[in-house]
Design a protein around this motif. Structure first.
Motif, PDB file in Angstrom:
ATOM      1  N   GLY A 162       0.799  -1.220   0.000  1.00 41.13           N
ATOM      2  CA  GLY A 162       0.000   0.000   0.000  1.00 41.13           C
ATOM      3  C   GLY A 162       0.830   1.268   0.000  1.00 41.13           C
ATOM      4  O   GLY A 162       0.324   2.340   0.310  1.00 41.13           O
ATOM      5  N   GLN A 163       2.105   1.178  -0.356  1.00 41.68           N
ATOM      6  CA  GLN A 163       2.995   2.326  -0.161  1.00 41.68           C
ATOM      7  C   GLN A 163       2.839   3.451  -1.184  1.00 41.68           C
ATOM      8  O   GLN A 163       3.416   4.522  -1.012  1.00 41.68           O
ATOM      9  CB  GLN A 163       4.457   1.864  -0.154  1.00 41.68           C
TER      10      GLN A 163
ATOM     11  N   ILE B 220       1.867   6.667  -3.158  1.00 39.21           N
ATOM     12  CA  ILE B 220       1.191   7.926  -2.845  1.00 39.21           C
ATOM     13  C   ILE B 220       0.662   8.607  -4.105  1.00 39.21           C
ATOM     14  O   ILE B 220       0.376   9.797  -4.101  1.00 39.21           O
ATOM     15  CB  ILE B 220       2.130   8.900  -2.097  1.00 39.21           C
ATOM     16  N   SER B 221       0.573   7.856  -5.191  1.00 39.45           N
ATOM     17  CA  SER B 221      -0.019   8.371  -6.439  1.00 39.45           C
ATOM     18  C   SER B 221       0.649   9.632  -6.961  1.00 39.45           C
ATOM     19  O   SER B 221       0.003  10.448  -7.613  1.00 39.45           O
ATOM     20  CB  SER B 221      -1.516   8.656  -6.256  1.00 39.45           C
TER      21      SER B 221
ATOM     22  N   ARG C  60       1.378   4.340 -12.473  1.00 38.68           N
ATOM     23  CA  ARG C  60       0.666   4.716 -11.250  1.00 38.68           C
ATOM     24  C   ARG C  60      -0.708   4.062 -11.153  1.00 38.68           C
ATOM     25  O   ARG C  60      -1.152   3.695 -10.057  1.00 38.68           O
ATOM     26  CB  ARG C  60       0.518   6.239 -11.207  1.00 38.68           C
TER      27      ARG C  60
ATOM     28  N   GLN D 132      -1.119   2.368  -7.584  1.00 42.87           N
ATOM     29  CA  GLN D 132      -1.998   2.889  -6.539  1.00 42.87           C
ATOM     30  C   GLN D 132      -3.119   1.914  -6.204  1.00 42.87           C
ATOM     31  O   GLN D 132      -3.812   2.077  -5.215  1.00 42.87           O
ATOM     32  CB  GLN D 132      -2.555   4.260  -6.940  1.00 42.87           C
ATOM     33  N   LYS D 133      -3.288   0.887  -7.032  1.00 43.71           N
ATOM     34  CA  LYS D 133      -4.235  -0.165  -6.695  1.00 43.71           C
ATOM     35  C   LYS D 133      -3.541  -1.375  -6.081  1.00 43.71           C
ATOM     36  O   LYS D 133      -4.169  -2.390  -5.830  1.00 43.71           O
ATOM     37  CB  LYS D 133      -4.972  -0.616  -7.962  1.00 43.71           C
TER      38      LYS D 133
END
Ligand SMILES: Cc1cc2nc3c(=O)[nH]c(=O)nc-3n(C[C@H](O)[C@H](O)[C@H](O)COP(=O)(O)OP(=O)(O)OC[C@H]3O[C@@H](n4cnc5c(N)ncnc54)[C@H](O)[C@@H]3O)c2cc1C
Ligand code: SF4
Ligand code: SF4
Lengths: 526, 448
Positions: A447-448, A450-451, A466, A470-471
């Motif tokens: 989950g790291q 940050i988009s 991304r 981000q998923k």
């Protein structure tokens, strides 16, 4: 330091200016003996042409190719139309005016450039290399501590599609147009590298030798830049060394040395269908007539495409070829690095990409099928379509315009992988293997993400990295060439290129790691 | 059709919207005042530094919203009227809702310093702040010194930004060592060194007293509690953030520092929820703070709340804590809990290893008595989130973690590995004789 850089830039630009001016300079004086040789060598039967050249060219001084080329061309045109009218087809000259002018020019060059090859090499290549290195090397200090140094990329004209970028664009496109379509203007360049060519293959340089040599020089200088910019990133350092090695040794040195040893000219790493003329009749004939080595090359070429390439993609992903070995990839990763951010990330371009690249692959396969059919049946047409004209179309549209003029010329505007992304049939083929049967993936770190978008911005293949990161989804896109830059620029350590078990390679997740375990299971199960 | 209105198009609001859309057909509207489209706040720095253009910070293309039937309204909500389920926007416009999600994020802290509202004084939070910075500090000629007040993550980002344009920066940090309320001292010390390496004038243990104006009402200098007056043309206030909830004051929604919510992220009023930076838990969850102002938690709250709104009530129950940041050139990741000397409890012990020459170090926290692994901080080494998440769930002890550290390494291929050096120091400190186990894909992919 800044002063050294600026001085380097000036020196580089002087070298570039001389290089750019050279095609239209120089003196040509064709003497009778040389012309007779050409006539004999080319087996020219056109009396009209011979007479016209004898009258208008031989023994005269021509200042620059601009004055010589039209005379030669019009001599051919006039002679040919006369022969056609008289139905003397055996006399028609099939060499184009440009090639003939190049040939005549090459043999008749006199004056300063042709007589001072070493010196002129220094004033062009030499100044270019020295200037570029003076511009690049101070970065060891100026860039400060090692790390990602993309400061100012979108503020600078050269890397933000400003006027400098457009100048580079015009230069590159013109350069490729000359190379492919006006070789007579490259004649003076060939003089500069004659000594090098002669020491390698024993022959004077042609314009493709100039290109090959320049390719190696540009890659080497820009590789130095890569080493400095990414000195903290061992993956980039090792990868850059690899592409450089394969370019210089496999694409440049070995083929030249093979020619010296009376063997066919062959680049052992250039796999079909990127090497689209491998199965062309003239090539097959040449290989079959070259004895053991020819046969070896024939078998190697087939095994390379059918076995080695896919097996390697299975283990390492298509990167082993596209960003570790391939010459096109090599230039893209060195000269092209400052432009990688220009590849479009929109869904629309992804659609265009899939149509185009698979279209080219289909085109290459159909063309090769026709070629082989014609080769074995010895008929020159299939369903009334001439194999030769399909080959010519492919060579012109894909081989020259797409791969060359657009592929490299468009670097400063559309990014450094236009050809690799939209056009290369080999990449399309490797892409299938990578997507469906490979151990390679870019793992997304839980989950790291940050988009932030650095990865997408700097992906030269236009992959919206991304969107996956981000998923929490791994990236297994067929177009990824494994350059490793997304991983390098990610400020949060989210991306890792790795080869691992196929199981677990694709991991669609709706809810990301870090959340309540139950929630993740609930949502991700379906 | 139920109408879900979300105030705020940041990560939390947008995540909620996306997941509600996936799970249902409800009508969704996002009202936000800052920008037309969702962008990544965390990437603001890269725009100023020229790594990206602003458009690159937008994770979704502009057609995305229409295609997913998420209505975007650019406006500011001035009032919430829970009774009539109505929002008041600017110029007297209103909007009715069935359920409301408040995701209004934060705003920079201002502690009542004299001169804090002068021209040339700003925080770094919004797109407008970025534009302001571009206007006030376009280059080192227009801005010949900047002073940054507050040594946290945003402060160091602002310093890095300004340095990318070679603007001289003075960095006032209240603590005696950078971010030492969070980082153990070895790490904090290493970052101090790194800040100085970047030619940032780091002033530790120094507070802002006031900002002095020039004749045009522009900041011209700051005065510190060390009696120093530092001339400057830009003052960055980066001393933390607070929930951006002033507009809710008289709405009847219960407020603390943030919007008070229960574990289902619901406020005291049924059908009104709050997520992201602006939400405040009644009771902290585990070691977490009641207000968690980070990206990941905003996203996780959005994910959980979407389930609840779509009829599958889910508590917000975040898993193991993790976070990451970058201090100039040094990447930082953390998994589990590692507290600083200032905040750690009595039973927490640390093992620290630092590379002899590179800016690389790790700190591992464990329970003094049981040797249970509590968490890890890494600087300059990337680690695999999944592995640490699993080890924390499995309650591994610190010896185990040390031996299997290779499984957790996430650095790019061909990087140097330090597990051997780490474990040899560990062995000598802890009087153990452990050895490093080879990396195993089987272990990495085995599900706990
Ligand atoms: C420079 C910077 C760097 C950061 N880096 C990191 C990082 O590396 N890692 C990390 O975890 N976190 C980071 N953060 C924190 C992270 O960005 C925030 O936690 C996150 O953006 C919060 O998201 P949110 O959805 O809660 O609110 P926001 O993103 O703040 O979105 C709220 C939106 O609502 C709008 N709004 C507020 N009130 C109203 C109203 N009344 N009417 C209409 N609209 C309104 C606001 O204008 C804003 O656009 C960073 C923050 C900043 C500023
Ligand atoms: S996804 Fe990453 S590794 Fe693949 S091509 Fe793009 S930047 Fe390179
Ligand atoms: S660069 Fe890293 S953090 Fe930024 S969007 Fe890409 S994966 Fe996420």
């Amino acid at each position: 330091m800044k002063a050294i850089k600026n001085l380097g830039l000036i020196i580089f630009l002087i070298g570039l200016a001389i290089f750019t001016a050279i095609p239209v300079l120089g003196t040509f004086r064709l003497d009778q003996g040389t012309f007779d040789e050409i006539v004999k060598e080319k087996n020219i039967k056109s009396d009209g042409f011979i007479q016209s050249i004898n009258e208008n060219v031989v023994g005269k001084d021509f200042k620059g190719m601009l004055s010589l080329s039209p005379v030669v061309s019009s001599a051919i045109d006039a002679a040919n139309s006369q022969h056609r009218k008289n139905k003397e087809y055996n006399k028609v000259i099939y060499t184009s005016g440009h090639d003939m002018a190049a040939l005549v020019g090459k043999k008749s060059g006199t004056g300063f450039i042709a007589q001072n090859k070493g010196l002129m090499w220094f004033f062009t290549f030499g100044l270019g290399i020295i200037g570029a290195l003076m511009f690049i090397l101070p970065n060891v200090i100026l860039l400060g501590k090692k790390g990602i140094k993309n400061n100012g990329i979108y503020h600078e004209s050269a890397t933000n599609r400003g006027w400098i970028a457009w100048m580079v664009f015009i230069f590159l496109v013109s350069f490729y147009l000359v190379l492919y379509f006006r070789p007579e203007f490259a004649v003076n360049w060939t003089f500069l590298v004659d000594p090098i060519s002669e020491s390698l293959s024993g022959n004077p340089a042609g314009h493709w030798f100039v290109y090959g040599f320049m390719y190696c020089v540009v890659m080497t200088v820009m590789a130095v830049r890569m080493y400095i910019k990414y000195r903290h990133n061992m993956y980039q350092v090792v990868r850059t060394t690899s592409v450089l090695f394969f370019q210089i040794v496999f694409a440049f040195l070995i083929p030249e040395i093979m020619v010296r040893l009376q063997m066919p000219y062959y680049d052992f790493k250039n796999a079909f269908p990127l090497d689209y003329d491998f199965f062309f009749q003239w090539n097959l004939k040449e290989l079959l007539n070259s004895g053991g080595i020819g046969l070896f090359i024939l078998v190697w070429g087939i095994v390379l495409t059918l076995v080695i390439v896919p097996v390697m993609v299975y283990f390492f992903g298509k990167r082993w070829y596209c960003s570790w070995v391939c010459g096109c990839g090599g230039l893209a990763e060195t000269l092209g690095d400052p432009y990688r951010q220009h590849s479009s990330k929109s869904l629309f371009s992804w659609k265009v990409e899939r149509w185009l690249i698979h279209g080219v692959l289909l085109f290459a396969i159909v063309m090769t099928g026709m070629t082989l059919y014609s080769f074995f049946t010895e008929s020159s047409t299939i369903f009334g379509i001439k194999t030769q004209s399909v080959q010519n179309t492919y060579s012109l549209l894909i081989g020259a315009i797409f791969a060359g003029v657009i592929g490299t010329g468009f670097y400063p505007i559309f990014g450094n992988r236009v050809w690799c992304r939209f056009g290369c049939p080999l990449a399309a083929y490797l892409g299938f293997v990578q997507r469906f049967k490979s151990r390679f993936r870019i793992t997304t770190n839980g989950g790291q993400c940050i988009s932030c978008g650095n990865c997408s911005t700097y992906c030269e293949q236009g992959i919206d990295v991304r969107a996956y990161a981000q998923k929490g989804e791994n990236i297994v896109r067929s177009s990824c060439v494994g350059c490793g830059i997304c991983s390098a620029v990610c400020p949060r350590g989210v991306l890792k290129l790795e080869n691992g078990p196929e199981e677990g390679r694709i991991n669609p997740t709706e809810v990301l790691l870090g959340n309540d375990v139950d929630l993740m299971e609930l949502v991700n199960k379906k | 059709m139920e109408h879900i209105v979300i105030i705020g198009n940041g990560i939390s609001g947008v995540t909620a919207a996306r997941h509600i859309r996936k799970l249902s057909d409800k009508k969704i509207t996002i009202i936000s005042a800052e920008t037309d489209y969702f962008f990544s706040r965390t990437a603001l720095m890269y725009v100023y530094m020229g790594h990206m253009k602003f458009e690159h910070t937008q994770p979704y293309e502009n057609w995305f919203w229409k295609k997913n039937r998420i209505e975007l309204v650019k406006d500011y909500v001035t009032q919430v009227d829970p009774e009539n389920k109505r929002l008041v926007l600017t110029e007297g416009k209103t909007m009715d809702f069935d359920k409301l999600i408040i995701a209004t994020g934060s705003k920079p802290n201002k502690f009542g310093w004299k001169g804090q509202d002068l021209k040339g004084v700003q925080g770094l939070y919004s797109k407008q702040d970025l534009d302001q910075l571009e206007a006030d500090a376009p280059n080192k000629d227009a801005c010949n010194r900047a002073v940054i007040v507050g040594g946290g993550l945003i402060g160091i980002e602002l310093a890095e930004m300004l340095r990318s344009r070679e603007i001289p920066v003075t960095f006032l940090v209240r603590e005696e060592s950078f971010w030492n309320g969070v980082l153990p001292k070895g790490e904090s010390q290493m970052i101090n060194e790194h800040i100085k390496e970047h030619h940032i004038d780091l002033k530790l243990g120094t507070n802002l007293v006031e900002i002095l104006p020039d004749e045009n009402g522009r900041a011209k200098a700051v005065v510190t509690d060390k009696g120093e007056t530092i001339a400057c043309n830009l003052v960055g206030l980066t001393a933390g953030v607070t929930p951006n909830i002033d507009f809710l004051k008289d709405s009847g929604i219960a407020l603390g520092r943030g919007v008070k919510v229960d574990r289902f992220l619901e406020t005291n009023i049924k059908g009104i929820y709050a997520i992201g930076d602006c939400a405040e838990q009644h009771e902290p969850i585990g070691n977490r703070r009641p207000i968690e102002a980070v990206w990941y938690t905003g996203r996780m709250m959005g994910e959980a709340l979407a389930q609840t709104i779509c009829g599958k009530p889910r508590k917000y129950s975040p898993g193991h804590w993790f976070n990451s940041a970058k201090f100039l050139d040094i990447e930082y990741q953390t998994y589990g809990w590692v507290f600083s000397e200032r905040t750690k409890k009595e039973h927490e012990s640390h093992f620290h290893w630092r590379h002899p020459s590179e800016k690389i170090c790790i700190t591992v926290a464990y329970d003094k008595d049981s040797k249970k692994f509590l968490g890890i901080n890494t600087f300059g080494i990337r680690m695999r989130h999944e592995i640490f998440d699993r080890w924390l769930t499995e309650e591994r002890n610190v010896d185990y973690v040390m031996q299997y550290l290779k499984d957790a390494n996430f650095d790019p291929e061909f990087y140097s590995h330090y597990e051997e050096q780490i474990i040899s120091k560990y062995n000598s400190v802890m009087q153990t004789s452990l050895s490093v186990k080879k990396k195993s894909w089987k272990r990495i992919f085995s599900k706990a």
